[in-house]
Design a protein around this motif. Structure first.
Motif, PDB file in Angstrom:
ATOM      1  N   UNK A 101      -6.079  30.599 104.659  1.00 51.24           N
ATOM      2  CA  UNK A 101      -4.434  30.844 105.016  1.00 51.24           C
ATOM      3  C   UNK A 101      -4.132  32.257 105.017  1.00 51.24           C
ATOM      4  N   UNK A 102      -4.783  33.046 105.959  1.00 46.59           N
ATOM      5  CA  UNK A 102      -4.593  34.545 105.605  1.00 46.59           C
ATOM      6  C   UNK A 102      -3.039  34.873 106.168  1.00 46.59           C
ATOM      7  N   UNK A 103      -2.336  34.157 106.770  1.00 43.38           N
ATOM      8  CA  UNK A 103      -1.157  34.723 107.379  1.00 43.38           C
ATOM      9  C   UNK A 103      -0.095  33.953 106.459  1.00 43.38           C
ATOM     10  N   UNK A 104      -0.189  32.895 105.813  1.00 42.24           N
ATOM     11  CA  UNK A 104       0.666  32.262 105.021  1.00 42.24           C
ATOM     12  C   UNK A 104       0.913  33.097 103.533  1.00 42.24           C
ATOM     13  N   UNK A 105       1.592  34.073 103.655  1.00 40.87           N
ATOM     14  CA  UNK A 105       2.036  34.852 102.563  1.00 40.87           C
ATOM     15  C   UNK A 105       2.519  34.028 101.237  1.00 40.87           C
ATOM     16  N   UNK A 106       3.516  33.298 101.662  1.00 40.23           N
ATOM     17  CA  UNK A 106       4.237  32.471 100.530  1.00 40.23           C
ATOM     18  C   UNK A 106       3.029  31.430  99.800  1.00 40.23           C
ATOM     19  N   UNK A 107       2.092  30.873 100.552  1.00 38.87           N
ATOM     20  CA  UNK A 107       1.300  29.951 100.017  1.00 38.87           C
ATOM     21  C   UNK A 107       0.214  31.045  99.229  1.00 38.87           C
ATOM     22  N   UNK A 108      -0.106  32.108  99.670  1.00 41.62           N
ATOM     23  CA  UNK A 108      -1.199  33.031  98.990  1.00 41.62           C
ATOM     24  C   UNK A 108      -0.481  33.624  97.595  1.00 41.62           C
ATOM     25  N   UNK A 109       0.706  33.923  97.624  1.00 45.39           N
ATOM     26  CA  UNK A 109       1.445  34.324  96.256  1.00 45.39           C
ATOM     27  C   UNK A 109       1.656  33.242  95.491  1.00 45.39           C
ATOM     28  N   UNK A 110       1.944  31.751  95.914  1.00 46.70           N
ATOM     29  CA  UNK A 110       2.097  30.844  94.934  1.00 46.70           C
ATOM     30  C   UNK A 110       0.659  30.309  94.377  1.00 46.70           C
ATOM     31  N   UNK A 111      -0.246  30.461  95.300  1.00 45.14           N
ATOM     32  CA  UNK A 111      -1.858  30.090  94.423  1.00 45.14           C
ATOM     33  C   UNK A 111      -2.386  31.030  93.694  1.00 45.14           C
ATOM     34  N   UNK A 112      -1.823  32.438  94.014  1.00 42.45           N
ATOM     35  CA  UNK A 112      -2.275  33.604  93.167  1.00 42.45           C
ATOM     36  C   UNK A 112      -1.746  33.247  91.751  1.00 42.45           C
ATOM     37  N   UNK A 113      -0.340  33.140  91.855  1.00 39.15           N
ATOM     38  CA  UNK A 113       0.385  32.781  90.551  1.00 39.15           C
ATOM     39  C   UNK A 113      -0.336  31.639  89.889  1.00 39.15           C
ATOM     40  N   UNK A 114      -0.450  30.487  90.337  1.00 35.13           N
ATOM     41  CA  UNK A 114      -1.098  29.306  89.593  1.00 35.13           C
ATOM     42  C   UNK A 114      -2.407  29.461  89.319  1.00 35.13           C
ATOM     43  N   UNK A 115      -3.069  30.376  90.025  1.00 40.43           N
ATOM     44  CA  UNK A 115      -4.429  30.470  89.473  1.00 40.43           C
ATOM     45  C   UNK A 115      -4.800  31.525  88.550  1.00 40.43           C
ATOM     46  N   UNK A 116      -4.079  32.379  88.366  1.00 37.16           N
ATOM     47  CA  UNK A 116      -4.032  33.822  87.262  1.00 37.16           C
ATOM     48  C   UNK A 116      -3.190  33.230  86.311  1.00 37.16           C
ATOM     49  N   UNK A 117      -3.693  32.536  85.388  1.00 35.72           N
ATOM     50  CA  UNK A 117      -2.821  32.123  84.115  1.00 35.72           C
ATOM     51  C   UNK A 117      -3.452  32.696  82.991  1.00 35.72           C
ATOM     52  N   UNK A 119      -3.039  32.353  78.279  1.00 37.68           N
ATOM     53  CA  UNK A 119      -2.577  31.623  77.082  1.00 37.68           C
ATOM     54  C   UNK A 119      -1.383  31.833  76.988  1.00 37.68           C
ATOM     55  N   UNK A 120      -0.803  33.257  77.089  1.00 40.06           N
ATOM     56  CA  UNK A 120       0.538  33.501  77.127  1.00 40.06           C
ATOM     57  C   UNK A 120       1.453  33.390  78.283  1.00 40.06           C
ATOM     58  N   UNK A 121       0.879  33.011  79.517  1.00 41.58           N
ATOM     59  CA  UNK A 121       1.378  32.756  80.727  1.00 41.58           C
ATOM     60  C   UNK A 121       0.712  31.674  81.493  1.00 41.58           C
ATOM     61  N   UNK A 122       0.852  30.236  80.901  1.00 38.17           N
ATOM     62  CA  UNK A 122       0.196  29.181  81.368  1.00 38.17           C
ATOM     63  C   UNK A 122       0.767  28.800  82.646  1.00 38.17           C
ATOM     64  N   UNK A 123       1.913  29.253  82.989  1.00 38.39           N
ATOM     65  CA  UNK A 123       2.298  28.674  84.444  1.00 38.39           C
ATOM     66  C   UNK A 123       2.282  29.989  85.431  1.00 38.39           C
ATOM     67  N   UNK A 124       1.585  31.150  84.944  1.00 37.62           N
ATOM     68  CA  UNK A 124       1.525  32.243  85.746  1.00 37.62           C
ATOM     69  C   UNK A 124       2.155  33.228  85.490  1.00 37.62           C
ATOM     70  N   UNK A 125       2.399  34.402  86.042  1.00 39.80           N
ATOM     71  CA  UNK A 125       2.928  35.726  85.651  1.00 39.80           C
ATOM     72  C   UNK A 125       3.996  35.796  86.407  1.00 39.80           C
TER      73      UNK A 125
END
Length: 145
Positions: A101-117, A119-125
């Protein structure tokens, strides 16, 4: 009569359990098939072939890895939180989403947030940090995606 029947059924159940639990202890036992191998049993060549088939990049070389980890730590040390290999793995996996999904910036940011968790940020940063993480991933792990 009920007691006799119950005792007989209990004995049959016990016998069936003991029979099922019995197993071979010799070396002729069936070995796991290649499909049942764990990740640690996969050769580097097999891992590279699987990544290529999935559209994922190779592991970064040591210099790329260092720059990537430094970039994440410059944003917030809690992103890596001492788990370098996990941070690299998450970056590689995020590249799969970038590729699909190279052009779906909203999806990319959301998946980055959910992937990079952590212990102090279990829901992402959060969105702003996720945007910064995504930039570091794209620049260092999958710059051609």
């Amino acid at each position: 009569m009920r007691t006799t029947t119950a005792a007989a059924l209990s004995a049959i159940a016990l016998l069936a359990t003991l029979t099922a639990c019995g197993g071979s202890t010799d070396d002729t036992a069936e070995k796991p098939s290649p499909e049942k191998r764990t990740a640690s049993e996969i050769t580097p060549e097999q891992r590279a072939a699987a990544r290529k088939a999935a559209g994922l990049p190779d592991d970064p070389n040591p210099a790329q890895r260092q720059v990537y980890l430094e970039g994440l730590n410059a944003i917030d040390k809690d992103i890596v939180h001492g788990k370098d290999d996990k941070a690299v793995s998450r970056g590689i996996n995020q590249c799969g989403t970038v590729k699909s999904s190279p052009d779906d910036y909203v999806k990319l940011v959301a998946s980055t947030n959910s992937r990079f968790t952590s212990p102090d940020h279990p829901d992402g940063h959060g969105t702003i940090t996720a945007e910064r993480i995504l930039k570091v991933v794209r620049e260092n792990i999958c710059p051609t995606f």
